[in-house]
Scaffold this motif. Structure first.
Motif, short mmCIF file in Angstrom:
data_model
loop_
_atom_site.label_atom_id
_atom_site.label_comp_id
_atom_site.label_asym_id
_atom_site.label_seq_id
_atom_site.Cartn_x
_atom_site.Cartn_y
_atom_site.Cartn_z
N LEU A 171 26.24 -42.11 -32.72
CA LEU A 171 26.86 -41.46 -33.88
C LEU A 171 27.79 -40.33 -33.50
CD1 LEU A 171 23.69 -41.26 -36.12
CD2 LEU A 171 25.57 -42.88 -36.31
N HIS A 172 27.70 -39.87 -32.24
CA HIS A 172 28.52 -38.73 -31.81
C HIS A 172 29.10 -38.98 -30.43
CE1 HIS A 172 26.23 -36.71 -34.93
NE2 HIS A 172 25.11 -37.03 -34.29
N PRO A 173 30.13 -38.22 -30.11
CA PRO A 173 30.53 -38.16 -28.70
C PRO A 173 29.44 -37.40 -27.92
CG PRO A 173 32.24 -37.24 -30.14
CD PRO A 173 31.02 -37.41 -30.97
N ASP B 248 37.44 -39.12 -26.63
CA ASP B 248 36.45 -38.37 -27.39
C ASP B 248 35.90 -39.14 -28.59
OD1 ASP B 248 34.96 -36.12 -26.98
OD2 ASP B 248 36.01 -34.96 -28.53
N THR C 255 20.11 -33.26 -30.90
CA THR C 255 20.87 -33.87 -31.99
C THR C 255 20.59 -35.36 -31.96
OG1 THR C 255 22.61 -32.21 -31.82
CG2 THR C 255 23.18 -34.28 -32.91
N TYR D 179 27.23 -32.00 -24.31
CA TYR D 179 25.77 -32.06 -24.22
C TYR D 179 25.37 -32.15 -22.74
CZ TYR D 179 25.76 -32.97 -29.22
OH TYR D 179 25.93 -32.86 -30.57
N GLN E 119 31.06 -42.25 -22.06
CA GLN E 119 31.83 -41.40 -22.98
C GLN E 119 33.30 -41.76 -22.86
OE1 GLN E 119 31.07 -39.14 -25.42
NE2 GLN E 119 33.26 -39.46 -25.73
N ALA F 113 21.32 -39.10 -32.16
CA ALA F 113 22.55 -39.89 -32.03
C ALA F 113 22.32 -41.31 -32.53
CB ALA F 113 23.01 -39.90 -30.57
N ASN G 21 33.04 -41.77 -30.21
CA ASN G 21 31.59 -41.71 -30.06
C ASN G 21 31.15 -42.40 -28.76
OD1 ASN G 21 31.61 -40.45 -32.48
ND2 ASN G 21 30.75 -42.17 -33.65
#
Lengths: 254, 190
Positions: free
Chosen positions: A219-221, A171, A201, A225, A167, A203, A173
């Motif tokens: 697709l996301h940070p 912030d 979710t 999660y 990560q 990703a 993806n």
């Protein structure tokens, strides 16, 4: 004691040494149910066979093995976690793949990922909705600038797989670096999930067409999660939620 | 025994209650022997580590199937390592459980004299006893246990009748038991 029982007792040594073929072992076990002399023999010989391991030369396993075991043990409590229990999914590992898919030696940290990336050992395989813009060099940049990284472990369905979820600090993806996943089954894709509580979710999805290290940009940070998992889902678009047990699994710590 | 060094039986009871710390202790205590057995059998460090990983996960998932009256935790653990390593060598589907005799079969109480013997034995004791076996018995036992050959394969490889191979295994193990009991008795005198 009958002649038959006398003849069978000679199987006891091979039985406790695990030197009978599967069908022979089952036949001998059927005999044991009816023959107390052979049962006694098996019990006494098994006690001797049990101390044979003491004779081996002692070799220390790698420290990483302890981490892998404990990571997987803790993960088994999660409902998505893969299992080899009866009725569970079949391991997606073929004999042909096995020799090529050795577990990377040190996959459990950012330093390891940085080292491998630094050596240029990547092989990007991206498709569909997974972001393809970033270059592998940017992963090394992330790691050099305070990115967080969590180990992601192959479950018993894909025990040769392992990876790291990275990560970036800004912030952006998340990035997923892994190796050891078998080729995607026909008409299936791998799908990455990020879980908050019990809510998954997606990703992104990806395919594996060759062994080796792969880097995918999600697709996301991953911020916020608690769990990441990879499952096998119908291709080409994946599923709305996980429909199979995870092949890779990791906890995203605080 | 202090609570900082609980015996293996106590660790197994805690593992049955899903105490990860107890599994860590069991791993720390037996990892070297488990890995060494897998490595001796498979020859590959990567394969050996996978077998040890599978074994401890199996212990975690199936701790409730452990029967203290039948074996020590160490023997149970090592039997899982051995079964999995042999199955891997032979390319078989991994068994879900180690082979156990069924309910109702007579099992000697492991508080018998053999338990004292096996608890006191060292690797050196077992190696020395193996070395005293007639070579054909020792080789047959080692080919079976450590190299994963079936009795039929050993008969073919050594060009010895199958009945002789089976006899060597059984008689060799019986002799090994006697030798180890003698070793234990000598240790007690000393």
């Amino acid at each position: 004691m009958s002649e038959y029982q006398h003849a069978e007792i000679d199987w006891a040594g091979a039985y406790v040494l695990d030197a009978l073929a599967e069908d022979e072992a089952r036949a001998f076990e059927a005999h044991l149910r009816t023959c107390s002399a052979c049962r006694l023999e098996v019990n006494e010989l098994r006690q001797v066979a049990d101390v044979l391991p003491l004779a081996v030369e002692r070799v220390e396993p790698s420290p990483a093995l302890r981490d892998r075991i404990l990571t997987e043990v803790r993960a088994t409590e999660h409902p998505l976690y893969g299992s080899d229990a009866p009725g569970g999914p079949t391991p997606i590992r073929s004999r042909g793949m096995e020799s090529r898919l050795r577990r990377p030696v040190a996959w459990l940290g950012a330093a390891a990922a940085a080292l491998i990336i630094g050596l240029g050992a990547w092989n990007i395989s991206l498709q569909q909705q997974v972001n393809t813009r970033s270059s592998p060099a940017s992963v090394a940049d992330y790691l050099a600038h305070g990115a967080r990284a969590w180990p992601v472990t192959g479950t018993s369905i894909a025990p040769s797989a392992a990876g790291t979820l990275v990560q970036p600090r800004n912030d952006a993806n998340a990035v997923f670096v892994f190796a050891g996943l078998p080729r995607s089954p026909a008409n299936k894709v791998y799908q990455v999930w990020l879980m908050r509580g019990n809510r998954p979710t997606s990703a992104g999805t990806f395919s594996v067409s060759a062994p080796g290290t792969q880097i995918i940009h999600l697709l996301h940070p991953a911020t916020g999660y608690q769990i990441t998992a990879v499952t096998v889902e119908p291709g080409p678009d994946g599923s709305r939620g996980p429909t199979t047990k995870a092949v890779l699994f990791g906890k995203l710590g605080a | 025994m202090s609570s900082e060094h609980p015996p293996d039986d106590a660790l197994m009871a805690s593992i049955q209650e899903k105490d990860v710390g107890a599994l860590e202790r069991l791993y720390d205590r037996h990892r070297v022997l488990a890995y060494s057995l897998a490595l001796r059998t498979l020859g590959s460090p990567a394969d050996a580590e996978e077998v040890v990983q599978e074994t401890f996960l199996s212990v975690w998932r199936s701790a409730e199937t452990y029967r203290p009256e039948r074996s020590t935790p160490r023997s149970w653990l090592l039997s899982i390592v051995h079964h999995r390593a042999i199955d891997r060598l032979r390319g078989r589907q991994v068994r879900l459980q180690p082979v156990e005799l069924e309910e109702g079969m007579e099992i000697p109480d492991r508080s018998d004299v053999w338990k004292d013997v096996s608890d006191a034995l060292t690797g050196e004791n077992v190696r020395a006893a193996l070395a005293q076996l007639p070579p054909e018995q020792r080789d047959t036992i080692e080919m079976a246990y450590f190299q994963g050959y079936t009795h039929s394969q050993i008969a073919q490889l050594t060009e010895v009748p199958l009945g002789t191979v089976k006899g060597r295994m059984r008689i060799g193990l019986r002799k090994l038991r006697t030798l180890l009991e003698q070793t234990h008795a000598e240790m007690a005198i000393e």
